[in-house]
Design a protein around this motif. Structure first.
Motif, PDB file in Angstrom:
ATOM      1  N   PHE A  51       0.842  -1.198   0.000  1.00  0.00           N
ATOM      2  CA  PHE A  51       0.000   0.000   0.000  1.00  0.00           C
ATOM      3  C   PHE A  51       0.878   1.249   0.000  1.00  0.00           C
ATOM      4  CE2 PHE A  51      -2.327  -3.292   2.361  1.00  0.00           C
ATOM      5  CZ  PHE A  51      -3.464  -3.415   1.560  1.00  0.00           C
ATOM      6  N   ASN A  52       0.400   2.278  -0.669  1.00  0.00           N
ATOM      7  CA  ASN A  52       1.126   3.555  -0.699  1.00  0.00           C
ATOM      8  C   ASN A  52       0.716   4.375   0.520  1.00  0.00           C
ATOM      9  OD1 ASN A  52       2.409   5.960  -1.252  1.00  0.00           O
ATOM     10  ND2 ASN A  52       1.789   6.043  -3.391  1.00  0.00           N
ATOM     11  N   LEU A  53       1.344   4.083   1.646  1.00  0.00           N
ATOM     12  CA  LEU A  53       0.957   4.742   2.902  1.00  0.00           C
ATOM     13  C   LEU A  53       1.310   6.230   2.892  1.00  0.00           C
ATOM     14  CD1 LEU A  53       1.958   2.051   5.559  1.00  0.00           C
ATOM     15  CD2 LEU A  53      -0.313   2.563   4.635  1.00  0.00           C
ATOM     16  N   ALA A  54       2.369   6.606   2.165  1.00  0.00           N
ATOM     17  CA  ALA A  54       2.756   8.012   2.107  1.00  0.00           C
ATOM     18  C   ALA A  54       1.661   8.839   1.439  1.00  0.00           C
ATOM     19  CB  ALA A  54       4.073   8.164   1.345  1.00  0.00           C
ATOM     20  N   ALA A  55       1.091   8.319   0.352  1.00  0.00           N
ATOM     21  CA  ALA A  55       0.008   9.025  -0.350  1.00  0.00           C
ATOM     22  C   ALA A  55      -1.238   9.087   0.521  1.00  0.00           C
ATOM     23  CB  ALA A  55      -0.297   8.331  -1.671  1.00  0.00           C
ATOM     24  N   LEU A  56      -1.526   7.977   1.223  1.00  0.00           N
ATOM     25  CA  LEU A  56      -2.684   7.943   2.114  1.00  0.00           C
ATOM     26  C   LEU A  56      -2.531   8.965   3.236  1.00  0.00           C
ATOM     27  CD1 LEU A  56      -5.304   6.665   3.186  1.00  0.00           C
ATOM     28  CD2 LEU A  56      -3.889   4.952   4.360  1.00  0.00           C
ATOM     29  N   THR A  57      -1.338   9.035   3.800  1.00  0.00           N
ATOM     30  CA  THR A  57      -1.069   9.988   4.882  1.00  0.00           C
ATOM     31  C   THR A  57      -1.261  11.418   4.403  1.00  0.00           C
ATOM     32  OG1 THR A  57       0.571   8.467   5.799  1.00  0.00           O
ATOM     33  CG2 THR A  57       0.629  10.733   6.585  1.00  0.00           C
ATOM     34  N   LYS A  58      -0.762  11.718   3.215  1.00  0.00           N
ATOM     35  CA  LYS A  58      -0.878  13.062   2.667  1.00  0.00           C
ATOM     36  C   LYS A  58      -2.335  13.464   2.484  1.00  0.00           C
ATOM     37  CE  LYS A  58       0.839  15.952  -1.123  1.00  0.00           C
ATOM     38  NZ  LYS A  58       1.644  15.972  -2.378  1.00  0.00           N
ATOM     39  N   LYS A  59      -3.148  12.534   1.974  1.00  0.00           N
ATOM     40  CA  LYS A  59      -4.569  12.829   1.767  1.00  0.00           C
ATOM     41  C   LYS A  59      -5.304  13.003   3.095  1.00  0.00           C
ATOM     42  CE  LYS A  59      -5.168  10.661  -2.764  1.00  0.00           C
ATOM     43  NZ  LYS A  59      -5.882   9.615  -3.534  1.00  0.00           N
ATOM     44  N   LEU A  60      -5.057  12.077   4.028  1.00  0.00           N
ATOM     45  CA  LEU A  60      -5.728  12.168   5.326  1.00  0.00           C
ATOM     46  C   LEU A  60      -5.350  13.452   6.054  1.00  0.00           C
ATOM     47  CD1 LEU A  60      -5.538   8.538   6.800  1.00  0.00           C
ATOM     48  CD2 LEU A  60      -7.558   9.759   5.984  1.00  0.00           C
ATOM     49  N   LEU A  61      -4.084  13.841   5.961  1.00  0.00           N
ATOM     50  CA  LEU A  61      -3.629  15.063   6.612  1.00  0.00           C
ATOM     51  C   LEU A  61      -4.337  16.275   6.003  1.00  0.00           C
ATOM     52  CD1 LEU A  61      -1.738  16.393   8.644  1.00  0.00           C
ATOM     53  CD2 LEU A  61       0.014  16.461   6.866  1.00  0.00           C
ATOM     54  N   SER A  62      -4.447  16.305   4.690  1.00  0.00           N
ATOM     55  CA  SER A  62      -5.122  17.418   4.019  1.00  0.00           C
ATOM     56  C   SER A  62      -6.590  17.485   4.429  1.00  0.00           C
ATOM     57  CB  SER A  62      -5.017  17.257   2.494  1.00  0.00           C
ATOM     58  OG  SER A  62      -3.678  17.301   2.068  1.00  0.00           O
ATOM     59  N   TYR A  63      -7.272  16.332   4.426  1.00  0.00           N
ATOM     60  CA  TYR A  63      -8.694  16.310   4.788  1.00  0.00           C
ATOM     61  C   TYR A  63      -8.909  16.725   6.239  1.00  0.00           C
ATOM     62  CZ  TYR A  63      -9.278  13.623   0.454  1.00  0.00           C
ATOM     63  OH  TYR A  63      -9.269  13.203  -0.852  1.00  0.00           O
ATOM     64  N   SER A  64      -8.028  16.250   7.126  1.00  0.00           N
ATOM     65  CA  SER A  64      -8.207  16.579   8.545  1.00  0.00           C
ATOM     66  C   SER A  64      -7.962  18.063   8.808  1.00  0.00           C
ATOM     67  CB  SER A  64      -7.278  15.719   9.406  1.00  0.00           C
ATOM     68  OG  SER A  64      -5.928  15.886   9.026  1.00  0.00           O
ATOM     69  N   ILE A  65      -7.006  18.655   8.105  1.00  0.00           N
ATOM     70  CA  ILE A  65      -6.753  20.083   8.271  1.00  0.00           C
ATOM     71  C   ILE A  65      -7.944  20.900   7.769  1.00  0.00           C
ATOM     72  CG2 ILE A  65      -5.337  22.019   7.442  1.00  0.00           C
ATOM     73  CD1 ILE A  65      -2.932  20.129   7.583  1.00  0.00           C
ATOM     74  N   ILE A  66      -8.515  20.475   6.652  1.00  0.00           N
ATOM     75  CA  ILE A  66      -9.722  21.134   6.148  1.00  0.00           C
ATOM     76  C   ILE A  66     -10.833  21.031   7.195  1.00  0.00           C
ATOM     77  CG2 ILE A  66     -11.550  21.036   4.395  1.00  0.00           C
ATOM     78  CD1 ILE A  66      -9.354  19.985   2.452  1.00  0.00           C
ATOM     79  N   GLY A  67     -10.960  19.851   7.801  1.00  0.00           N
ATOM     80  CA  GLY A  67     -11.973  19.653   8.839  1.00  0.00           C
ATOM     81  C   GLY A  67     -11.765  20.551  10.041  1.00  0.00           C
ATOM     82  N   LEU A  68     -10.512  20.821  10.389  1.00  0.00           N
ATOM     83  CA  LEU A  68     -10.228  21.720  11.508  1.00  0.00           C
ATOM     84  C   LEU A  68     -10.743  23.127  11.231  1.00  0.00           C
ATOM     85  CD1 LEU A  68      -6.571  20.746  12.534  1.00  0.00           C
ATOM     86  CD2 LEU A  68      -8.701  20.141  13.693  1.00  0.00           C
TER      87      LEU A  68
END
Length: 314
Positions: A51-68
């Motif tokens: 799995f491309n965990l680096a890409a997943l991390t980048k997306k989750l981080l972006s979404y969570s920051i938007i949620g903040l």
């Protein structure tokens, strides 16, 4: 590897990895603990490789920051940005100048030193990823800069909250300090979130205001190194973060929903730190080398002490 083999492998250690990731959503798992869990699994070889965990991390981080953004009040965001603008600009150019001088003094490759300074000045890995193609940096130079900043980010997650409590800093003061002195957005929100919600809101607002400087610094870097300004990446999640703040401001009737999004985003950020920890290996720590790491530490101490002194005196 065939699909059947991938599935067989996924049924063993990989399931355990994702179960631990889900456990990080629970409120009793803090950001530092999540980072240690990720690093521990990486050290034991229990991190999935298919799995491309680096890409997943980048997306989750972006979404969570938007949620903040749904938990940030517009007037507070404007006020915090106005108060911190001078400190942001001064800290960025101070770090880049000191980085240039130290790079020459320590006899580090110029592009490697500039990448480390850019990551320290703006927002860690994101800044390095944006500046590297603009200056035509080699893969080994980029990896070395990322490893250096990565190590210091991990340390910051533990050190900054402890120092903040030791110095009895207010929520606002600590949030400001974290936003200026910690490299990567993930570690900023992780450290500030561990300190308190007010610190988290202040740190997120100022950190993303600081991250906006990725674009002009990348352009300046391209001119300095005669690189390609067309290769500069734009962090669009910052735009959506601002949109989230505006939505929460102009449609206040949905506040209970915004609160849920804000709280969920904080937990997803903890998962992001778990995933980041799972990318830390002994090899990466060794790859950072002594001189680049020394450059990163000296820059970190300079910006950390400088910004702390300014915050404590104002």
């Amino acid at each position: 590897m065939s699909l059947s083999n991938s599935l067989k492998k996924c049924q063993s250690s990989d399931y355990f990895f994702f179960i631990v990731a889900l456990v990080c959503l629970l409120p009793f798992i803090s950001s530092p603990v999540a980072l240690i869990l990720g690093f521990s699994l990486a050290s034991l070889g229990l991190v999935p490789t298919q799995f491309n965990l680096a890409a997943l991390t980048k997306k989750l981080l972006s979404y969570s920051i938007i949620g903040l953004g749904f938990g940030i009040h517009l007037d507070q965001a404007i006020e915090a940005s106005k108060q911190g603008l001078g400190l942001i600009v001064a800290s960025i150019f101070f770090t880049l100048i000191i980085g240039y001088l130290l790079t020459k003094l320590l006899r580090i490759e110029q592009k490697t030193g500039h990448l480390i300074a850019s990551g320290t000045a703006i927002c860690g890995g994101s800044a390095i990823a944006a500046v590297a193609p603009a200056i035509n940096a080699r893969d080994d130079q980029t990896s070395l800069a990322l490893a250096t900043v990565f190590v210091l980010n991990s340390i910051a997650l533990f050190v900054f909250p402890a120092l903040g409590h030791l110095l009895e800093m207010s929520q606002h003061a600590f949030g400001t300090w974290a936003a200026i002195a910690i490299h990567d957005t993930s570690s900023v929100v992780g450290a500030a979130g561990a300190y308190g919600d007010e610190a988290l809101k202040t740190a997120t607002t100022l950190k993303l205001a600081r991250a906006l400087w990725i674009i002009p610094i990348a352009f300046i870097s391209a001119l300095m190194f005669k690189g390609d300004s067309k290769k500069i990446g734009i962090p669009y999640f910052i735009v959506f973060y601002c949109v989230a703040i505006l939505i929460a401001h102009f449609i206040p009737d949905l506040q209970p929903i915004y609160d849920q999004i804000f709280n969920a985003s904080k937990r997803v950020l903890v998962v992001c730190l778990f995933l980041i920890g799972s990318g830390i290996t002994i090899q990466k720590l060794r790859a950072s080398g002594f001189q680049p790491l020394l450059l990163g530490i000296l820059l970190w101490i300079s910006i950390g002490l400088g910004s702390l002194t300014y915050i404590q005196l104002t």
